[in-house]
Design a protein around this motif. Structure first.
Motif, PDB file in Angstrom:
ATOM      1  N   LYS A  88       0.832  -1.211   0.000  1.00  0.00           N
ATOM      2  CA  LYS A  88       0.000   0.000   0.000  1.00  0.00           C
ATOM      3  C   LYS A  88       0.865   1.259   0.000  1.00  0.00           C
ATOM      4  N   ASN A  89       1.859   1.297   0.871  1.00  0.00           N
ATOM      5  CA  ASN A  89       2.671   2.506   0.991  1.00  0.00           C
ATOM      6  C   ASN A  89       3.605   2.693  -0.206  1.00  0.00           C
ATOM      7  N   LYS A  90       4.105   1.592  -0.749  1.00  0.00           N
ATOM      8  CA  LYS A  90       4.956   1.731  -1.934  1.00  0.00           C
ATOM      9  C   LYS A  90       4.132   2.200  -3.117  1.00  0.00           C
ATOM     10  N   ALA A  91       2.908   1.717  -3.228  1.00  0.00           N
ATOM     11  CA  ALA A  91       2.043   2.175  -4.313  1.00  0.00           C
ATOM     12  C   ALA A  91       1.824   3.680  -4.218  1.00  0.00           C
ATOM     13  N   ALA A  92       1.668   4.185  -2.993  1.00  0.00           N
ATOM     14  CA  ALA A  92       1.498   5.629  -2.806  1.00  0.00           C
ATOM     15  C   ALA A  92       2.754   6.386  -3.233  1.00  0.00           C
ATOM     16  N   ALA A  93       3.918   5.876  -2.832  1.00  0.00           N
ATOM     17  CA  ALA A  93       5.176   6.532  -3.215  1.00  0.00           C
ATOM     18  C   ALA A  93       5.361   6.518  -4.719  1.00  0.00           C
ATOM     19  N   MET A  94       5.084   5.375  -5.348  1.00  0.00           N
ATOM     20  CA  MET A  94       5.255   5.284  -6.800  1.00  0.00           C
ATOM     21  C   MET A  94       4.256   6.161  -7.538  1.00  0.00           C
ATOM     22  N   ALA A  95       3.077   6.348  -6.948  1.00  0.00           N
ATOM     23  CA  ALA A  95       2.079   7.191  -7.590  1.00  0.00           C
ATOM     24  C   ALA A  95       2.544   8.636  -7.729  1.00  0.00           C
ATOM     25  N   VAL A  96       3.345   9.094  -6.781  1.00  0.00           N
ATOM     26  CA  VAL A  96       3.789  10.491  -6.828  1.00  0.00           C
ATOM     27  C   VAL A  96       5.201  10.650  -7.381  1.00  0.00           C
ATOM     28  N   LEU A  97       5.902   9.527  -7.618  1.00  0.00           N
ATOM     29  CA  LEU A  97       7.285   9.601  -8.108  1.00  0.00           C
ATOM     30  C   LEU A  97       7.448   8.968  -9.490  1.00  0.00           C
ATOM     31  N   SER A  98       6.358   8.796 -10.205  1.00  0.00           N
ATOM     32  CA  SER A  98       6.429   8.195 -11.539  1.00  0.00           C
ATOM     33  C   SER A  98       5.326   8.789 -12.407  1.00  0.00           C
ATOM     34  N   GLY A  99       5.107   8.208 -13.575  1.00  0.00           N
ATOM     35  CA  GLY A  99       4.014   8.611 -14.447  1.00  0.00           C
ATOM     36  C   GLY A  99       4.050  10.070 -14.873  1.00  0.00           C
ATOM     37  N   GLU A 100       2.915  10.746 -14.760  1.00  0.00           N
ATOM     38  CA  GLU A 100       2.813  12.144 -15.188  1.00  0.00           C
ATOM     39  C   GLU A 100       3.762  13.042 -14.404  1.00  0.00           C
ATOM     40  N   ASN A 101       3.903  12.757 -13.113  1.00  0.00           N
ATOM     41  CA  ASN A 101       4.825  13.559 -12.306  1.00  0.00           C
ATOM     42  C   ASN A 101       6.250  13.459 -12.841  1.00  0.00           C
ATOM     43  N   LEU A 102       6.674  12.241 -13.174  1.00  0.00           N
ATOM     44  CA  LEU A 102       8.044  12.050 -13.645  1.00  0.00           C
ATOM     45  C   LEU A 102       8.267  12.804 -14.956  1.00  0.00           C
ATOM     46  N   ALA A 103       7.260  12.830 -15.816  1.00  0.00           N
ATOM     47  CA  ALA A 103       7.378  13.576 -17.073  1.00  0.00           C
ATOM     48  C   ALA A 103       7.547  15.069 -16.800  1.00  0.00           C
ATOM     49  N   LYS A 104       6.821  15.589 -15.816  1.00  0.00           N
ATOM     50  CA  LYS A 104       6.967  16.998 -15.438  1.00  0.00           C
ATOM     51  C   LYS A 104       8.355  17.253 -14.847  1.00  0.00           C
ATOM     52  N   PHE A 105       8.786  16.329 -14.010  1.00  0.00           N
ATOM     53  CA  PHE A 105      10.119  16.484 -13.410  1.00  0.00           C
ATOM     54  C   PHE A 105      11.194  16.534 -14.493  1.00  0.00           C
ATOM     55  N   VAL A 152       4.463  16.976  -4.331  1.00  0.00           N
ATOM     56  CA  VAL A 152       4.468  15.569  -3.940  1.00  0.00           C
ATOM     57  C   VAL A 152       3.811  15.365  -2.582  1.00  0.00           C
ATOM     58  N   GLY A 153       4.159  16.201  -1.598  1.00  0.00           N
ATOM     59  CA  GLY A 153       3.563  16.067  -0.274  1.00  0.00           C
ATOM     60  C   GLY A 153       2.062  16.263  -0.305  1.00  0.00           C
ATOM     61  N   GLU A 194      -3.540  13.894  -0.414  1.00  0.00           N
ATOM     62  CA  GLU A 194      -4.738  13.652  -1.222  1.00  0.00           C
ATOM     63  C   GLU A 194      -5.049  12.151  -1.287  1.00  0.00           C
ATOM     64  N   LEU A 195      -4.017  11.342  -1.407  1.00  0.00           N
ATOM     65  CA  LEU A 195      -4.220   9.885  -1.387  1.00  0.00           C
ATOM     66  C   LEU A 195      -4.781   9.430  -0.043  1.00  0.00           C
ATOM     67  N   ALA A 196      -4.319  10.067   1.034  1.00  0.00           N
ATOM     68  CA  ALA A 196      -4.871   9.744   2.357  1.00  0.00           C
ATOM     69  C   ALA A 196      -6.352  10.111   2.425  1.00  0.00           C
ATOM     70  N   LEU A 220      -4.359   5.409   2.021  1.00  0.00           N
ATOM     71  CA  LEU A 220      -3.403   5.142   3.102  1.00  0.00           C
ATOM     72  C   LEU A 220      -3.729   6.056   4.265  1.00  0.00           C
ATOM     73  N   PRO A 221      -3.406   5.657   5.494  1.00  0.00           N
ATOM     74  CA  PRO A 221      -3.666   6.513   6.653  1.00  0.00           C
ATOM     75  C   PRO A 221      -2.857   7.814   6.562  1.00  0.00           C
ATOM     76  N   GLU A 222      -3.368   8.878   7.176  1.00  0.00           N
ATOM     77  CA  GLU A 222      -2.679  10.165   7.098  1.00  0.00           C
ATOM     78  C   GLU A 222      -1.276  10.094   7.681  1.00  0.00           C
ATOM     79  N   GLU A 223      -1.078   9.381   8.777  1.00  0.00           N
ATOM     80  CA  GLU A 223       0.266   9.298   9.354  1.00  0.00           C
ATOM     81  C   GLU A 223       1.214   8.550   8.428  1.00  0.00           C
ATOM     82  N   ASP A 224       0.685   7.558   7.700  1.00  0.00           N
ATOM     83  CA  ASP A 224       1.531   6.869   6.724  1.00  0.00           C
ATOM     84  C   ASP A 224       1.917   7.801   5.585  1.00  0.00           C
ATOM     85  N   ALA A 225       1.003   8.689   5.193  1.00  0.00           N
ATOM     86  CA  ALA A 225       1.339   9.671   4.162  1.00  0.00           C
ATOM     87  C   ALA A 225       2.516  10.526   4.616  1.00  0.00           C
ATOM     88  N   ARG A 226       2.502  10.931   5.882  1.00  0.00           N
ATOM     89  CA  ARG A 226       3.606  11.735   6.410  1.00  0.00           C
ATOM     90  C   ARG A 226       4.896  10.923   6.467  1.00  0.00           C
TER      91      ARG A 226
END
Length: 401
Positions: A95-112, A210-211, A216-218, A223-229
C-alpha cells in the motif's frame, strides 16, 4: 545414477568489525575481502549474517516471505528512521509503496524531466560561462543541482534546504553500532531532523506538490494520514544524501577514466548506461537489512531462524562471479543482468526513477557542454555507516569550443 545436494554448512565466522573507522575508510576493499570468505558470513561481533555475493543476495530478496524487511541488525527506535517502506512487508508495504510510486512516476516524472533538464542546462551553462573552471563536483555541481530540483519538486521552502544533507547523513548512520562516531553524526543532524519534521505535516504542503498529493491519497482512503507523512519523510531521507553523493562519485569515475569520458562524448547514447555503470561501480548504499523468519539455506550455508541479516550491496557491485573485470569502469559495459545498487524485488528503492532521472539529465548536459573533466586534487570519500559516496571531488571542467 542419482546425485544429492551437498549438505549445508555453517557460515564462516568473521571476527573483524565492519563498522570500524578502518572499514568505513575503505568499505569497497573491506566488504570485498569479506565477500571472498563465502556467500554468507557470520559477523561475530554484532551477531548477524552478511549475505555477500550477487546471486545469493538476489535470491534472498526474491524470498521476501521468509527473508523479511520488518527487522534487521541495529533495529532500535530512532527519530531518523522512517517507519514505512524500508521496514515493512506486504500488505502494508504494498500500500505505501504504491502511494510513493504514484507520486514519483508517471505524469509527475514527465513533469520532473522537463524541469530537471532546464535546471541542468542553466546550471552547467552558468558554471562554464567564463571558460575552464575548477570546482568541487560534490558541492558546486551535484549538491547545487539536487538541492534545487528535488526540493522544488517537493515544494519545500528555500530556507533550510541545506539541512537535508545533514538529515540524510543522520538517516544513513542510524543502522550501525552505538559509538562516539554515530552519536556525533546524529547530534550534528538534530537541527535537520527538526526541520524535516516541520515540513512533512499536511498544513505546510503546497498544492500540487508531492507532499500535497500524498495527503490527497490519504483523503481518498488509500493510506492513513500518518503513513502519508511517513512516506514523505522516507522520500526526504532517501532523496538527497545518496543522490548527491552518487552523482559526485560518477563524475569522479569519469575524471579517473578519461578514455571512458571520450567514449561517452563520442556516443552520447551511452548516457543511461554510464549512469548504471557508475552506480554499480560506486553504489550509493553499502547494505540493506533483513531477518530470517525460518531456517534458511543461502548459497549452501545455514542461517538459523530469527537471525538478523545484512545484504551487502556495495560488495555485490564488484563480485567477479557476476561481472567480468568488476574493478574496471566501462561506460559501455553490458549490464543486461542489472545491479543491486537500488535493491531488488518488492523493496527496490521507490525513488530510483527520480534518482536516475536527476543523474542522467545532468550527465546529458555535461556531455553537451564539457570537453574534458580532470581531477585537480585527491577526492574524499564520506565516512558513513550505510551510505557510500564522495563528499569532495575537485575537478577542472573545460567547455567545448
Amino acid at each position: 545414477m542419482t546425485t544429492t545436494e551437498p549438505e549445508a554448512i555453517d557460515a564462516p565466522v568473521f571476527d573483524g568489525d565492519p563498522f570500524s573507522m578502518e572499514a568505513l575508510a575503505d568499505p569497497i576493499g573491506f566488504d570485498g575481502r569479506v565477500r571472498e570468505l563465502g556467500p554468507v558470513v557470520y559477523i561475530e561481533k554484532y551477531d548477524y549474517y552478511a549475505v555477500t555475493q550477487w546471486d545469493e543476495i538476489q535470491k534472498s530478496l526474491r524470498d521476501w516471505r521468509r527473508v523479511s524487511s520488518s527487522d534487521r541488525p541495529f533495529y532500535e527506535p530512532n527519530p531518523y528512521r522512517p517507519t514505512v517502506l524500508v521496514l515493512e512487508d506486504p500488505p502494508s508495504h504494498t500500500k505505501n509503496k504504491a502511494a510513493a510510486m504514484a507520486v514519483l512516476s508517471g505524469e509527475n516524472l514527465a513533469k520532473f524531466e522537463e524541469y530537471f533538464a532546464a535546471e541542468a542546462k542553466r546550471l552547467v551553462t552558468e558554471i562554464l560561462a567564463n571558460g575552464p573552471v575548477e570546482l568541487d563536483a560534490f558541492h558546486d555541481l551535484s549538491v547545487k543541482y539536487v538541492l534545487k530540483v528535488f526540493p522544488d519538486m517537493l515544494g519545500l521552502p528555500e530556507e533550510g534546504r541545506d539541512l537535508l544533507l545533514k538529515f540524510g547523513d543522520g538517516v544513513f548512520n542510524v543502522f550501525g553500532p552505538d559509538t562516539e562516531f554515530q552519536r556525533q553524526k546524529l547530534a550534528g543532524a538534530a537541527p535537520a531532523q527538526d526541520w524535516v519534521e516541520r515540513n512533512t505535516y499536511r498544513e505546510v504542503q503546497k498544492e500540487g506538490t508531492v507532499g500535497w498529493q500524498l495527503y490527497e491519497l490519504a483523503d481518498a482512503g488509500k493510506l492513513p494520514e500518518e503513513d502519508a507523512r511517513q512516506v514523505l519523510k522516507s522520500i526526504f531521507g532517501a532523496g538527497f544524501d545518496t543522490t548527491t553523493a552518487s552523482i559526485a562519485s560518477m563524475i569522479r569515475a569519469l575524471a579517473d577514466h578519461p578514455a571512458e569520458w571520450a567514449k561517452l562524448k563520442a556516443n552520447p547514447e551511452l548516457v543511461d548506461n554510464t549512469w548504471e555503470e557508475s552506480i554499480r561501480y560506486y553504489p550509493a548504499s553499502r547494505f540493506g537489512g533483513r531477518w530470517a523468519k525460518d531456517d534458511l539455506v543461502v548459497g549452501g550455508t545455514k542461517i538459523p531462524a530469527g537471525s538478523k541479516m545484512l545484504m551487502m550491496w556495495l560488495g555485490s557491485g564488484r563480485d567477479h562471479r557476476k561481472y567480468d573485470n568488476p574493478d574496471t569502469y566501462l561506460v559501455d559495459r553490458d549490464l543486461t543482468g542489472g545491479h543491486l545498487s537500488f535493491g531488488f524485488g518488492i523493496h527496490t528503492c521507490a525513488g530510483n526513477l527520480v534518482a536516475r532521472l536527476e543523474a542522467r539529465t545532468l550527465l546529458k548536459e555535461l556531455v553537451k557542454q564539457v570537453d574534458t573533466i580532470e581531477l585537480t586534487g585527491e577526492p574524499r570519500q564520506a565516512m558513513n555507516y550505510q551510505a557510500f559516496g564522495h563528499e569532495y571531488v575537485p575537478v577542472r571542467l573545460t567547455p567545448k569550443a
